[in-house]
Write an enzyme that holds these catalytic residues in place. Sequence first.
Site, PDB file in Angstrom:
ATOM      1  N   HIS A   1       0.836  -1.195   0.000  1.00 17.73           N
ATOM      2  CA  HIS A   1       0.000   0.000   0.000  1.00 17.73           C
ATOM      3  C   HIS A   1       0.871   1.245   0.000  1.00 17.73           C
ATOM      4  O   HIS A   1       2.044   1.193   0.371  1.00 17.73           O
ATOM      5  CB  HIS A   1      -0.931   0.018   1.223  1.00 17.73           C
ATOM      6  CG  HIS A   1      -0.205  -0.022   2.527  1.00 17.73           C
ATOM      7  ND1 HIS A   1       0.279  -1.185   3.074  1.00 17.73           N
ATOM      8  CD2 HIS A   1       0.124   0.962   3.400  1.00 17.73           C
ATOM      9  CE1 HIS A   1       0.865  -0.928   4.234  1.00 17.73           C
ATOM     10  NE2 HIS A   1       0.805   0.372   4.454  1.00 17.73           N
TER      11      HIS A   1
ATOM     12  N   CYS B   1       2.400   3.723  11.574  1.00 19.67           N
ATOM     13  CA  CYS B   1       3.289   3.178  10.552  1.00 19.67           C
ATOM     14  C   CYS B   1       3.586   4.271   9.540  1.00 19.67           C
ATOM     15  O   CYS B   1       2.934   5.321   9.548  1.00 19.67           O
ATOM     16  CB  CYS B   1       2.659   1.957   9.875  1.00 19.67           C
ATOM     17  SG  CYS B   1       1.169   2.292   8.918  1.00 19.67           S
TER      18      CYS B   1
END
Length: 677
Positions: free
Chosen positions: A67, A195
């Site tokens: 992603h 993240c």
Amino acid sequence: MSQMISAELVDLELDRAADSKAAAARSLAERMVALGRVTYLDGFLADVAAREAQMPTGLDGGIGIPHCRSAHVTEPTLAFGRSAAGIDFGAPDGPADLIFLIAAPAGADDAHLSILSNLARQLMDADFTAALRAAKTAGEAAALIGGEEASTPDTSTPDTSTPDTAPQAPQEAAPQAPAPAAADRPFRIVAVTSCPTGIAHTYMAAESLERAGRAEGVEVSVETQGSSGFTRLDPDVIAAADGVIFAHDVPVRDKERFAGKATVDVGVKAGVNRPAELIAEVRDKAARGEITESGAKPSPVEAAGEPGEGYGTKLRKWLMSGVSYMVPFVAAGGLLIALGFALGGYKVSDAPSVMDHFLWTDTSSWGALLFQVGGVAFKFLVPVLAGYIAYGMADRPGLVPGFVGGAIALDIKAGFLGGLAAGLIAGAVVMAIQKVKIPVSLRGIMPVVVIPLISSAVVGFLMFLVIGEPISKLQSALTSWLNGLNGANVIVLGVILGLMMCFDLGGPLNKVAYTFAIGGLADGTAGSFKVMAAVMAAGMIPPLSMALATTVRGRLFTRTERENGKAAWVLGASFVTEGAIPFAAADPLRVIPSAMAGGAVTGALSMAFGCTLRAPHGGIFVVPLIGNALLYLVAIAAGTVVSAALVVLLKGLRKQRPEPEDAAVGSAEKREVAVVA
């Protein structure tokens, strides 16, 4: 979610089209391109690869979630693939058979990102993944992903910001080890997950910790610091907590809130893969009375990478932090100054302030305006450099002393060398202060009063009275040396700069040469203008030479490389050295030496011709602002031909093996790895 995924974005036989993570990403991304969700395939895949390089996206349980956020994505999109053979995404338990490619626009709104984050939480549900493995058709899988998400109770809210995010466990499930918690309530943990992209792992770690907490009879309240922003945990919840878990790969925001508690600090994937171990560890630390005074330890972004990384690597990354924040000021200010010279002539630097004299119909007045605005922007270069070097070392507390030290360096004419020293000193001083144990009553004022006050005073003392004058003299000597260069010395400098610009194609050595050039550009001397011209000319050579080579001897390159060669013309002309990375990744031993040879030729010729440049960027689009523009173009052309000829010669010497026209997948994987190197 239904608008983000459709049957056209589902491939239940992905292993027929892909046998590697790069090929899987390309196959799924091509479906996005076909629907107009992605505008530039290779650019998007480069962003996916860059995210993958930060941390593998494979998860336990056979899941891969490549992603990224990318400027090449038009709207939030999800593609799903299923591979019976499995594809390695770096998960500890082996290959992934469920692959989700998540594409978010660079400016995606919070609502869309919240939906994607909810999907990430769903992936922690074994029933959900089992249903996906059992889906018979693409439409069924798309409906499952798009339809169930909104009705899943555990995933309705991406950010957990209240004390009751997980049901309390029964009293008999209380921890066996003694803890500072009262006997009539469960052990309480607050956690922060984050993240680099803030779309997937952030929320998966939160879901995993909450589930493990419920299983262990522990209250776990999680603050997810994701792409859609974050809601701070209630201060009362933090105060009542017995321990803290940080599962993060980017800096924890406002981490001072969590000081004074037993703390476990790990990467975000540990929060996804082993939450029960983390909970047990923080309970043990609380039982032993191990208290962390300063909140979270530096994240991989702050600490410059993996454990065991050398000081030299950390120093380079701290310096690059300052350079990366400074470059936009350089580009804006430098181009404004160059345009000012173009409109107002070289005497525009002597023009009075436009506040005192400005004629709307006078071109020279507009030139003076642009020049003076650019000059103001340039005054920020050294303070921004110093401030963000200190930020890279010590996070937000380093900003104030860093900017103060940089401003002092500018004031005492210590230039960029002074800015570098000021930033490093400021960061070191703040880091030293943060190690001092202080009373709990003073912790609240440390980041806003005590640290800025003490660190600024120390940095000011050192810059004004200790190291400022020696650095100022060194800067002056360096400037005089540049201005005094002539003959062979100039050519040697041009060769060195050309080699540096082409060695790592936009990497650290390239940035060192570029920073050296723009540092001199701020001084406004004739020698520094020559250096800037040589650096930009050499930086254009790698992509231009690869474009020329693919044009004249296309059979030596794959179809994908030939397509990249077309784009390389524009990238090279725009001074984007990174345009040659796909070629260097596929064949570094031939491409990089060839590029370096051409860069050295161009740098030497640019210096020998006496070409000058007042703009820090722009490629051929700022040729009107270049001194000796015709000879400058000759230098670029010569370097391009030399480099292209060498790469063609070297590739022609190897034994050629025919490649299928669709062999783009393998080279794509190499390209993507190189883009993030």
